[in-house]
Every structure is written in structure tokens, then in C-alpha cells.
Design an enzyme around this catalytic site. Sequence first.
Site, PDB file in Angstrom:
ATOM      1  N   ARG A  51      56.301  70.421  47.105  1.00  0.00           N
ATOM      2  CA  ARG A  51      55.526  71.362  46.506  1.00  0.00           C
ATOM      3  C   ARG A  51      54.577  71.898  47.134  1.00  0.00           C
ATOM      4  NH1 ARG A  51      56.818  68.169  41.711  1.00  0.00           N
ATOM      5  NH2 ARG A  51      54.523  67.611  42.054  1.00  0.00           N
ATOM      6  N   GLU A  53      50.966  53.315  42.284  1.00  0.00           N
ATOM      7  CA  GLU A  53      51.129  52.631  41.201  1.00  0.00           C
ATOM      8  C   GLU A  53      51.998  51.593  41.141  1.00  0.00           C
ATOM      9  OE1 GLU A  53      50.736  53.204  36.497  1.00  0.00           O
ATOM     10  OE2 GLU A  53      50.925  54.855  37.692  1.00  0.00           O
TER      11      GLU A  53
END
Length: 176
Positions: free
Chosen positions: A63, A100
Site C-alpha cells: 500500500r 509480534e
Amino acid sequence: MSNAPLDLKQFIRDIPDFPKKGILFRDITPLLAHPQALRETVRRLAEPFRDQKINAVVAAEARGFIFAAPMAIELGAGFVPVRKPGKLPFDRHSFRYDLEYGSDTLEMHVDSVPPGARVLVVDDLLATGGTVGACVKLLEKTGASIIGCTFAIELQSLGGRKAVAPHPVYSLLQYD
């Protein structure tokens, strides 16, 4: 016709519980589909950097590419894609970073940003700063001068600015 500035937040769609329960996803596709909103977003993102003599606008896939390429044109600069492994055919700089759950790697061609080049890092969204922080580390390895990092949307409560410190951060739309 009104001369009032276009309210770009009206083109951001909120999608609750995506990609998982408890997440409020800020969807930019309505903004991308609206020619005036897209043009205005690119113009406003480029504005603080017009007199900064930017040599290259750098963005990670995918993006970030949407805003970075037209911003490069706006600023009279080149566009440098930062990609996932296996996507670039020439000699590459790589940077592996932790997420994460696991890790990822970003790459860019070794000759795309020479030492001392004045670069602007662009992405659609600043959240925790993992991807853009990796781009910054990759660029620091090249000896580039990072003039700033700019984003269409910043999720302020997630603290992404820390990942690119001490480089300046500019965001067009902020959410808590």
C-alpha cells in the site's frame, strides 16, 4: 463550487473486527477510488517536503507504493520500492526485523539509494511502526539522509513514531 478544503476523513471507511475481533480497520479504498480525494491526499502528503530537495521517495510494498509513486512525481524525485524477499532481481540490501508473531525481511537494490541521498519514507498507515522502522534501518545502512517519514493515516495510540525516532514524522489523518 466551494473552496473549503476536502475533508479526507470522510473517505476513510471504518471496518470493525477486521482482520480479527477487537481491531478497527481504517480502510483507504474509498479514498483511492475518489480521484479528487486521492489527488488531494498526495498533494497534502508532499506539501511539507516540497522545498526539501528530496532525491528519492521510498516505500515498502504494497500500500505504500500507492502514495509513494505519485509523491515522487510531485517532488521531482525517484521512487524506490522496498520489497519482501525474492521480489527484486539485482543485488540487495536486506533487513530482518521482529514482528509480534515471528519475523520478516525487507530488501532494496544496493544501487537504489546512494550514500547522502535525501530520502522520504512513505506509507499509507503508521500503527506500531514495525515495517516503516525496518525501512528506516535499511536506509540507515545505505548512508542515506532520511528527511522524514510521512503517512496518510496515523493510529497515535499505537506509538509508531518511536520506531522511526529521531526522524521527523508527518501524518495527514490522526486517530486515537
